[in-house]
Scaffold this active site. Sequence first.
Site, PDB file in Angstrom:
ATOM      1  N   ILE A 159       0.840  -1.110  -0.040  1.00  9.01           N
ATOM      2  CA  ILE A 159      -0.135  -0.017   0.044  1.00  9.01           C
ATOM      3  C   ILE A 159       0.851   1.098   0.030  1.00  9.01           C
ATOM      4  O   ILE A 159       0.650   2.162  -0.821  1.00  9.01           O
ATOM      5  CB  ILE A 159      -0.993  -0.107   1.215  1.00  9.01           C
ATOM      6  N   ARG A 180      11.721  -1.696   7.528  1.00  6.17           N
ATOM      7  CA  ARG A 180      12.577  -2.750   8.309  1.00  6.17           C
ATOM      8  C   ARG A 180      13.546  -3.341   7.431  1.00  6.17           C
ATOM      9  O   ARG A 180      14.862  -3.580   7.539  1.00  6.17           O
ATOM     10  CB  ARG A 180      11.684  -3.736   9.042  1.00  6.17           C
ATOM     11  N   THR A 238      -3.529   5.176   7.508  1.00  2.00           N
ATOM     12  CA  THR A 238      -4.637   4.248   7.138  1.00  2.00           C
ATOM     13  C   THR A 238      -4.095   2.639   7.490  1.00  2.00           C
ATOM     14  O   THR A 238      -4.746   1.974   7.033  1.00  2.00           O
ATOM     15  CB  THR A 238      -4.705   4.073   5.411  1.00  2.00           C
ATOM     16  N   GLU A 269     -11.633   1.805  18.150  1.00  2.00           N
ATOM     17  CA  GLU A 269     -12.761   1.767  16.962  1.00  2.00           C
ATOM     18  C   GLU A 269     -13.952   1.223  17.361  1.00  2.00           C
ATOM     19  O   GLU A 269     -13.851   0.072  17.718  1.00  2.00           O
ATOM     20  CB  GLU A 269     -12.079   1.190  15.736  1.00  2.00           C
ATOM     21  N   HIS A 288     -12.514   3.972   9.377  1.00  2.00           N
ATOM     22  CA  HIS A 288     -11.744   2.587   8.915  1.00  2.00           C
ATOM     23  C   HIS A 288     -12.460   2.098   7.481  1.00  2.00           C
ATOM     24  O   HIS A 288     -12.742   0.912   7.527  1.00  2.00           O
ATOM     25  CB  HIS A 288     -11.773   1.474  10.139  1.00  2.00           C
ATOM     26  N   ILE A 289     -12.337   2.879   6.462  1.00  2.00           N
ATOM     27  CA  ILE A 289     -13.217   2.504   5.294  1.00  2.00           C
ATOM     28  C   ILE A 289     -12.164   2.230   4.283  1.00  2.00           C
ATOM     29  O   ILE A 289     -12.321   2.345   3.122  1.00  2.00           O
ATOM     30  CB  ILE A 289     -13.932   3.636   4.850  1.00  2.00           C
TER      31      ILE A 289
HETATM   32  C1  DGY Z   1      -7.067  -4.672   6.367  1.00  3.40           C
HETATM   33  O1  DGY Z   1      -7.401  -5.342   5.563  1.00  3.40           O
HETATM   34  O2  DGY Z   1      -6.156  -4.837   7.436  1.00  3.40           O
HETATM   35  C2  DGY Z   1      -7.733  -3.214   6.533  1.00  3.40           C
HETATM   36  O3  DGY Z   1      -7.323  -2.547   7.611  1.00  3.40           O
HETATM   37  C3  DGY Z   1      -8.987  -3.316   6.443  1.00  3.40           C
HETATM   38  O4  DGY Z   1      -9.517  -3.848   5.238  1.00  3.40           O
END
Ligand code: DGY
Length: 324
Positions: A159, A180, A238, A269, A288-289
């Site tokens: 990501i 790391r 995120t 959360e 958390h979307i």
């Molecule tokens: C994950 O997959 O770890 C996200 O935080 C939620 O989709």
Amino acid sequence: MTKPLVYVCRHIPECGLELLRRSADVRIHDGQLPPTRDELLAGVGGTDAILSLLSDRIDLEVLEAAGPNLKVISNFAVGYNNIDLRAASERGVRVGNTPDVLTDATADLAITLLFAVARKVREASAAVLDGSWRTWEPTGWQGLELAGKTLGIIGMGRIGSQVAQRLHHGWQMPVIYTARNDKSELAASSKAQRVDLEELLSRSDVISVHVPLTGGTRHLLGARELAQMRSHAILINTARGEVIDQDALIAALENRQIFGAGLDVCTPESLPTDSALLKLDNCLVLPHIGSATYPARNAMATRAAENVLAGIAGQPLPYEVFAS
Ligand code: DGY
């Protein structure tokens, strides 16, 4: 012949449930909220597989409650900090996750948060809704521009590297990162340079957090680290809320030590509505979307079901994770 039994901790997209039902009996926890601890312990009893969500703590007690038939825990998420991997591996229970399919969705959301914070979308929208918007404002709601600014990625994984690529190619942002291990392959497409955390904190105009939550990353960014950030910097998270010391972040935002923060994750959360974080005009919090797009969630459901089916067949999982 009796079919294997799968406990699913919440309703997931139908494509995943359908796949499971072809070869297994499916016991689903009904309701919008996660199972309570008691419901979870009772629900997993006698199962061959558990399909869990990041909101379900799967530890030794749950493994014991499931009993000797349990072969696999399949998490409907890429992150798996909610699962005690060691306890699972000691009992010969495989653990799987759902990588890759949510990478684009989550990277897009990190960028959504970034621009929303930079351009004060939260305050501007609030003014429209509460009636304080009277006219075109020559000096109101001024924000930051991002083109050419330095991006710091904490955690250059799947990501993180997608966020870097998008901002490097779209907004010509030079990229620095911490990781790391060597991530030169993932870093190559954004020409990102690896630096240590101190350097990243002091040089970045934008910092985006993408590390998994582990013992080593809990409160990775605390008061000391936040104090090293630039006064106009924006912090985006995120990944997992606990990677940032939230009280320290609240203080930094209140004191205008940094420009703002965009958080898709927080602690806990859901966040209580009286949380100090929600009173800050320089902080945008989402529920958390990151992976909440139709394609990502459908693919996560399919991937999680595939892990379950492989596990109950006694095979390695297509997406298996191991205790380090
Ligand atoms: C994950 O997959 O770890 C996200 O935080 C939620 O989709």
